[in-house]
Every structure is written in structure tokens, then in C-alpha cells.
Write an enzyme that holds these catalytic residues in place. Structure first.
Site, PDB file in Angstrom:
ATOM      1  N   SER A 412       0.810  -1.207   0.000  1.00  0.00           N
ATOM      2  CA  SER A 412       0.000   0.000   0.000  1.00  0.00           C
ATOM      3  C   SER A 412       0.850   1.267   0.000  1.00  0.00           C
ATOM      4  O   SER A 412       0.315   2.366  -0.120  1.00  0.00           O
ATOM      5  CB  SER A 412      -0.974  -0.010   1.182  1.00  0.00           C
ATOM      6  OG  SER A 412      -0.392  -0.582   2.318  1.00  0.00           O
ATOM      7  N   HIS A 433      -3.015  -2.850  -5.798  1.00  0.00           N
ATOM      8  CA  HIS A 433      -3.332  -2.468  -4.420  1.00  0.00           C
ATOM      9  C   HIS A 433      -4.834  -2.596  -4.182  1.00  0.00           C
ATOM     10  O   HIS A 433      -5.621  -1.766  -4.637  1.00  0.00           O
ATOM     11  CB  HIS A 433      -2.844  -1.026  -4.165  1.00  0.00           C
ATOM     12  CG  HIS A 433      -3.111  -0.557  -2.775  1.00  0.00           C
ATOM     13  ND1 HIS A 433      -3.283   0.761  -2.460  1.00  0.00           N
ATOM     14  CD2 HIS A 433      -3.246  -1.249  -1.614  1.00  0.00           C
ATOM     15  CE1 HIS A 433      -3.517   0.867  -1.165  1.00  0.00           C
ATOM     16  NE2 HIS A 433      -3.503  -0.331  -0.637  1.00  0.00           N
ATOM     17  N   GLU A 445      -6.053  -0.047  -7.105  1.00  0.00           N
ATOM     18  CA  GLU A 445      -5.011   0.832  -7.648  1.00  0.00           C
ATOM     19  C   GLU A 445      -4.038  -0.048  -8.433  1.00  0.00           C
ATOM     20  O   GLU A 445      -3.513  -1.030  -7.888  1.00  0.00           O
ATOM     21  CB  GLU A 445      -4.256   1.547  -6.526  1.00  0.00           C
ATOM     22  CG  GLU A 445      -4.911   2.827  -6.065  1.00  0.00           C
ATOM     23  CD  GLU A 445      -4.074   3.588  -5.025  1.00  0.00           C
ATOM     24  OE1 GLU A 445      -4.122   4.816  -5.035  1.00  0.00           O
ATOM     25  OE2 GLU A 445      -3.391   2.950  -4.204  1.00  0.00           O
ATOM     26  N   ASN A 483      -3.389   6.483  -0.493  1.00  0.00           N
ATOM     27  CA  ASN A 483      -2.766   6.601   0.827  1.00  0.00           C
ATOM     28  C   ASN A 483      -1.901   7.849   0.939  1.00  0.00           C
ATOM     29  O   ASN A 483      -1.712   8.384   2.024  1.00  0.00           O
ATOM     30  CB  ASN A 483      -1.947   5.339   1.145  1.00  0.00           C
ATOM     31  CG  ASN A 483      -2.848   4.214   1.621  1.00  0.00           C
ATOM     32  OD1 ASN A 483      -3.990   4.459   2.021  1.00  0.00           O
ATOM     33  ND2 ASN A 483      -2.360   2.988   1.572  1.00  0.00           N
TER      34      ASN A 483
END
Ligand code: 3H9
Length: 683
Positions: A412, A433, A445, A483
Site C-alpha cells: 500500500s 493495491h 489501484e 494513501n
């Protein structure tokens, strides 16, 4: 067949006039189709050799709705109301034949027909709420007349389509036809009507199901449903209520007014933007349409923890064979048990039949041998989030994976290029991800490394769709898109608490904005000890102190919040004391912080970070960033995502707000503001 226009044909089959619509891919009711329909209906009515009319669509579906791309343009020519008036005025019965999806204006047009037949796989729905709209072409007036008020309320507020079988049972359809014989069946149905001397049966005249309805039904329905900040469902209820209190034409007028108001609302603009943004995300700029796609039938997953098990479930659900590898037998057994109990609870909730659950679970094979991944087409690593561990896994993988296999990391945050560099095939390495819980969260992702080949990217994007995810391309940067932006919000939230806000106040502002969860509740859910190390922890942050006190989040029933047996959160005096002591230790005198400051300081840096991601080319378009936040982090759909939100509050407010809190605005923001452009359009 005679072409009325490029998307409409009128022909004759014996004594039936057949109108065929053909506007791939989804037969959206565009202006040209509306005009064609009016002309075709007039032609059918005027044809003395026909006694009934059949309306059917070519291609993969019936009409999937009004053409949403026209909503922002000035409407010219015939309206859908004009089409419907022509159908209502027809003297010959009109039979509608449905396959694929009859959605929105498509279902509304179908309901304007006098009889409806469909194939068993057809779906019928009023999904307008997902676009911040109410049905605007009579749906709220005709649907309750056909299926009753209660079912109509459910359909217009949850937007979910129903099956043809349910449509038949409810009275929305008159008959089902064999899957491959829709046209023949519908023609036979029309002939039967003629033989029985049945004429038009106008839905507008069927008043029985909307007469004598108690207002309590609406009061109860409202009390039983929480639509959060979404305005459209409440408006749709008003329209259905109007069907029970007003004459048909007045009800139509009422619905039209509400539809127009919704269409012009910021909420609907945001949701329509998101609809097209989602579809755009699937197109990777610069990739040719004929980029080779690799076949994927067998998937390997490394790690049977929460993420690995969830990822394996996603692939098994999509029909792929999955091999899960774990380092030790106990961990493997635990992981497989967790997957099995996930399936069992789906069965209990009625989401899956026991048979289907068994079949899906049967697609999983657990193993302790890395070598068992040798014949996989794709291998997804979901081990501990640590670079050394991941590099070790990829180096081993490189030795055993077959040539041409795709090697993906579910990291991540970590650098995909550094991971790819330990292999001899960095062109076949990328990040995939997934978001937790993987079987539920729609976002994927797709992280492009410096050497990832186009073919691997195109394959990953196609795979995302096949496994029911929305794939978004992200560049290789710490935390990728989602993130990286989340860190900005978390840093701001931590700073606010240090300065005097309570974590509960911060969370409340965020949930009042309509996120499902605030940053501190989210941290508790993820586990405060994620990435925390007891050996090196010296009380340097609130998180350190909470973890050191054994407050690790929901799993220990205490973190920022206290949790009862049902996991219901309540503010914790223990946490408050830890925070008070932490502030004192830092020499901070707490001050009162208002909601506006909390909101601005949490949200504006997210916009700023999004702009930086775009400047650095780590995302191809602003709308991709919005999709990441809509599907990965619960950004409220009616606010369109952080980039759309920036446009809705204006660059002036964003830039001034950032400066107020001494944050330097990303140059892109100032550049676009000066050029009078929108951030959400940036690509
Ligand atoms: C409405 O009807 C209002 C009325 O009540 C009142 C009016 C007065 N318009 O999703 P896909 C495009 S509101 C324009 O990838 P799938 C889509 O952008 C409408 N374009 O395919 C894409 O274009 P591209 C109510 C549309 O097989 C291409 O078609 N109806 C529309 O995964 C393929 O789409 C809805 O809300 C449209 N209505 O899914 C239904 N629909 O290739 C919206 C699709 O350039 N549509 N496109 O990217 C859907 O839910 C899905 O598209 C559907 C097919 C399930 C139909």
C-alpha cells in the site's frame, strides 16, 4: 427494414409494425433516438396494414436510460415526454420487448408501452438516484401504478434493478420469453393480443394501486431509511407520494419539476461526473486499443492473512482458480478458515446459495510450497508490509514463476521499482493495491513501475473489470494516490488533536461531511499497531502512547475509542487523559478549535496533495484521483471526490484556505485558477 434514421428502423412483420432501436453500446435515449421513435410511432400508427406495434432493441441491451451525456447541453428537438405522449395516444397496442437492461428512461419508456415482455435474464430498474436524480420521464407515476407503492418506493430509492422474474411477479411484465427467442415470442404475444381483440392498455389509466394509499406508508418508509446527505431518494419519495394524491398529469408535472431541480443540483452534477469518471478511469492514456491482453486463468496469492484471503476470495468469486501460499500450516489453516467463514456468512445473509459458496471455495487450493505457484498466470503478493520481506518474496518468485507470468505486489506504500529490481523481469511487475475488505471494496489501484510493460497494464485493467473492481492507474510514489492523500488528512487530524481538538470532534466533522468514518475511528479499525514496533516505541506520538497502554484499536476493544461487545464506539476518558498528558509533555496549551477549521485543515491539504500528484504525473487525470477516493475511502458520492469538491468550493477558497493555515498551495492550483480552468477536468 426501412431506416428512419441511423438508430431507428421501422419494418413490418405480417400485421405487426416493428420498431427497432440500435444505438450501441447501450441504446441510450439520445435526441436522434427520440426523434426516430416519434417518427416510427407515427409511421406505425398510419400503416393500415398493421394492428399492433412492437418496440425492440438491437445489440446487447434494451434502452439503458436517457443519454446522460446530453444532460449538460441545451435540449433541442423532441423530448422524451413527446415520445411518451405519442405512445399514450397510440390507437394500436404497443408491445415492448426487453433484453439486457431497461433502466431509467428506458424502463419509463417501457412502462409507457401497453404490454411488456422480457427474456429471463433481463433487468429492470430506476437507477436515477445513483446520478443524484429522480426518474424524470414518468417513472414515479407509472411504476407504482404497475407494481404498487411499497415496491416502487424501494426501487426508486435504492436504485437497484430487479430481475425479470420479479418484474413478472410484480406486474411490471406480462410474460417472459425464451432467452434466444425474444422477437419471435413478442410477435406471437402481439398476435395473441390482436386475436383477443385487446387494444392499448395505458399505464396512466391504471389507478387501482395508487388509490386509497395511507400517508403512513410514506412516513414509515422515511423513518425506516437513512439516506445520509443524499437528496435524491427523499425527492423520489415525494414524487411517488404525488402519484397517490394527484391526478396523473399533475403528478407528471410535479415529477418534472423535481427532476429538473435535481438535474441542476450540485449533487447530481457530482454523481454524473463520477459516472463518466469511473468509465474514463478504465482507459489508460497512451495505450493503443490493440495492446495485447494476456490470458489469466490461474492466480497465485502469497499470504493468507486478512488481505491475502480477501484477494483470493475476489478471484475465486470471479471464477478463477486460486492457489494460496503460506509459510506455516497453522497460518494457512487460519486463512482458509477465515475465507470459508466469509462464504458461510454470505450464505446466511442470503447473498449466495450454499452450492455457489461451495463451488467458489472449491476454487481455492492452499499450499505451503512456493513451487506450486509455478504455473500461475498472475501472482499477487500480500505479505507483511516490509521492503526486505517483499524483496525476498519477489526474488524467490522470480525463480519459480513461469516466463510471462505477471508478478504483483499488494503493497500500500512501498516502491514498486525497488521490488521489481530484484527480479529479472521488471517489465512484468506492477502493484495491485486492493482495499480492505477486498471482496467488498471496489477500488483497485494499478501501480505502474518504471519498467512495467503496456501489455501488463492493459491486462491488469481488463482484469479489474472482470473481478468487479474499478481499476485506477497510479504512478509509483509513496502511498500511490489514495494513501498519499490519506496521510495528509491523518497528519492534519493528529495536529488538530495536539493543538486541542478532541479526536471525537475531528471524527464528527468528517462524518458530518458524510464520510462513513473519521480518521481516528478508521485508525482503530485498521489497528493502531499496524507498522508500530513495541521495541522501538518511546511514546513519541499519541499512537505510540495508546499502543504502549495496550490500546491497539477495535481488536483490543480500546484505542482512540472504547468498544463494547457489539463494537459500538464511545469516547474514552483513558484516551482523553493520554492526550492531555501528551500535549502537556509537548508544552502545548490546548485551544478551542471550531468545526470549520477542522474541516478545512483536514480536507484542503488533500486537494493540495492531489494537485501535486497530478503535477508529478503520478496520476493521469484528476478524475482518477476522485475515483480512488470515492471507491477506496468513502468520499461521499454526491460531493464528487476531492478534485470535484475543490471546483465546487472554488480555487479562491482552496488557495486562501491553504494559505490561512500556512500551507503552500501546489503551483498547479494557482496555474489553473489563473487560467480559469477546473481542477477536475485536468488530464
Ligand atoms: C435517466 O434515464 C433519466 C430519466 O429518468 C429521465 C430523462 C428525462 N447515457 O457502463 P459501461 C455509456 S438517467 C450515456 O461501460 P456496462 C458509458 O459511458 C439514466 N452514456 O457498460 C460507456 O461509454 P464509453 C438512467 C451511457 O456493460 C458505454 O456506454 N440510466 C449511458 O459495464 C458503456 O457503458 C442509468 O443510470 C447513458 N445512460 O454497463 C444507466 N449508459 O464506452 C447507466 C452507459 O465511452 N448505465 N453509457 O466509456 C449503466 O448503468 C451501465 O452503463 C450499464 C452497462 C449497466 C447499462
Amino acid at each position: 427494414m426501412s431506416a428512419i434514421n441511423p438508430v431507428t428502423d421501422l419494418s413490418r412483420d405480417g400485421d405487426i409494425a416493428v420498431i427497432t432501436l440500435n444505438a450501441p453500446p447501450v441504446n441510450a435515449l439520445s435526441q436522434i433516438m427520440r426523434e426516430g421513435l416519434i417518427e416510427a410511432l407515427a409511421g406505425a400508427e398510419a400503416d393500415t396494414a398493421t394492428k399492433a406495434t412492437l418496440l425492440i432493441c438491437a445489440g446487447r441491451t434494451f434502452i439503458a436510460g436517457a443519454d446522460i451525456s446530453e444532460f449538460d447541453k441545451v435540449q433541442t428537438g423532441a423530448s422524451l415526454r413527446d415520445v411518451q405522449n405519442a405512445m399514450d395516444a397510440a390507437k394500436k397496442p404497443i408491445v415492448i420487448a426487453i433484453h439486457g437492461t431497461a433502466l431509467g428512461g428506458g424502463l419509463e419508456t417501457a412502462m409507457c408501452g401497453h404490454y411488456r415482455v422480457a427474456v429471463p435474464s433481463a433487468k429492470l430498474g430506476q437507477p436515477e438516484v445513483a446520478l443524484g436524480l429522480v426518474p424524470g420521464a414518468g417513472g414515479t407515476q407509472r411504476l407504482p401504478r404497475l407494481i404498487g407503492v411499497e415496491k416502487a418506493l424501494a426501487m426508486v430509492t435504492d436504485g437497484k434493478p430487479i430481475s425479470a422474474q420479479d418484474g413478472l411477479a410484480l406486474g411490471l411484465l406480462d410474460a417472459l420469453m425464451p432467452e434466444k427467442e425474444l422477437k419471435e415470442g413478442a410477435l406471437a404475444f402481439a398476435r395473441q393480443l390482436i386475436a383477443e381483440g385487446k387494444g392499448p392498455r395505458r399505464t396512466r389509466d391504471l389507478n387501482e394501486k395508487v388509490t386509497g394509499i395511507s400517508p403512513k406508508i410514506f412516513a414509515d418508509f422515511r423513518a425506516a431509511h437513512n439516506f445520509r446527505g443524499f437528496e435524491a431518494p427523499g425527492e423520489a419519495i415525494k414524487c411517488i407520494e404525488a402519484a397517490t394524491t394527484m391526478a396523473f398529469d399533475s403528478g407528471l408535472e410535479f415529477e418534472s419539476r423535481i427532476f429538473l431541480a435535481c438535474k441542476n443540483s450540485l449533487q447530481s452534477q457530482a454523481q454524473r461526473y463520477a459516472f463518466f469518471a469511473e468509465r474514463k478511469a478504465g482507459k489508460i492514456p497512451g495505450l493503443a486499443d490493440d495492446t495485447p491482453i494476456l490470458p489469466i486463468t490461474k492466480v497465485g496469492v502469497i499470504g493468507a492473512g486478512l488481505m491475502g484471503g480477501g484477494i483470493a476470495t475476489v478471484f475465486a468469486n470471479a471464477g478463477l482458480a486460486v492457489t494460496i501460499v503460506e509459510a506455516d500450516g497453522a497460518a494457512l489453516a487460519r486463512g482458509l478458515d477465515a475465507v470459508r467463514s466469509g462464504y458461510e456468512s454470505s450464505v446466511k445473509r442470503g447473498r449466495l446459495t450454499a452450492d455457489e459458496a461451495r463451488i467458489r471455495f472449491g476454487r481455492l487450493t492452499g499450499t505451503l510450497k512456493f513451487e506450486d505457484l509455478a504455473d500461475c498466470d498472475l501472482i499477487v503478493e500480500a505479505v507483511f508490509e516490509n521492503m526486505a520481506v517483499k524483496k525476498n518474496v519477489f526474488a524467490r518468485l522470480d525463480k519459480i514463476a513461469r516466463s510471462g507470468a505477471i508478478l504483483a505486489s499488494n503493497t500500500s506504500f512501498l516502491d514498486i521499482d525497488e521490488i521489481a529490481a530484484v527480479t529479472t523481469r521488471p517489465d512484468h511487475v506492477l502493484g495491485l493495491h486492493f482495499f480492505s475488505p477486498a471482496p467488498v471494496m471496489k477500488l483497485l489501484e494499478i501501480v505502474r513501475g518504471a519498467k512495467t510493460s503496456n501489455s501488463i497494464l492493459a491486462t491488469a485493467m481488463k482484469l479489474a473489470k472482470a473481478i468487479g473492481k474499478v481499476g485506477v492507474l497510479a504512478g509509483n510514489a509513496h502511498g500511490f494516490i489514495g494513501n498519499r492523500i490519506l496521510m495528509q488528512r491523518q497528519d492534519a487530524a493528529n495536529a488538530l488533536v495536539l493543538e486541542g481538538a478532541s479526536p471525537y470532534a475531528v471524527d464528527r466533522v468528517i462524518t458530518d461531511f458524510d464520510f462513513p468514518m473519521g480518521p481516528f475511528a478508521m485508525a482503530d479499525l485498521a489497528g493502531l499497531d499496524l507498522g508500530w514496533d513495541a521495541a522501538t516505541s518511546h511514546g513519541e506520538s499519541m499512537r505510540d502512547l495508546l499502543c504502549e497502554a495496550g490500546r491497539r484499536g477495535q481488536k483490543t476493544k480500546s484505542g482512540y475509542y472504547d468498544y463494547d461487545a457489539a463494537r459500538k464506539a464511545s469516547p474514552s476518558p483513558v484516551t482523553e487523559k493520554i492526550i492531555t498528558d501528551f500535549r502537556a509533555g509537548k508544552g502545548v496549551t490546548p485551544r478551542a478549535i471550531g468545526e470549520e477549521e477542522i474541516r478545512e485543515r483536514c480536507l484542503l491539504p488533500m486537494i493540495n496533495e492531489g494537485a501535486k500528484i497530478l503535477e508529478e504525473g503520478k496520476s493521469s487525470r484528476a478524475s482518477d484521483i476522485d475515483i480512488v477516493w470515492l471507491y477506496g475511502y468513502g468520499w461521499p458520492a454526491y460531493r464528487g471526490g476531492p478534485m470535484f469538491y475543490a471546483d465546487s468550493i472554488g480555487f479562491g477558497a482552496v488557495i486562501a484556505g491553504l494559505k490561512k493555515y500556512t500551507i503552500a498551495p501546489a503551483p498547479l492550483l494557482e496555474k489553473l485558477a489563473a487560467a480559469n480552468k477546473r481542477l477536475s477536468d485536468f488530464a
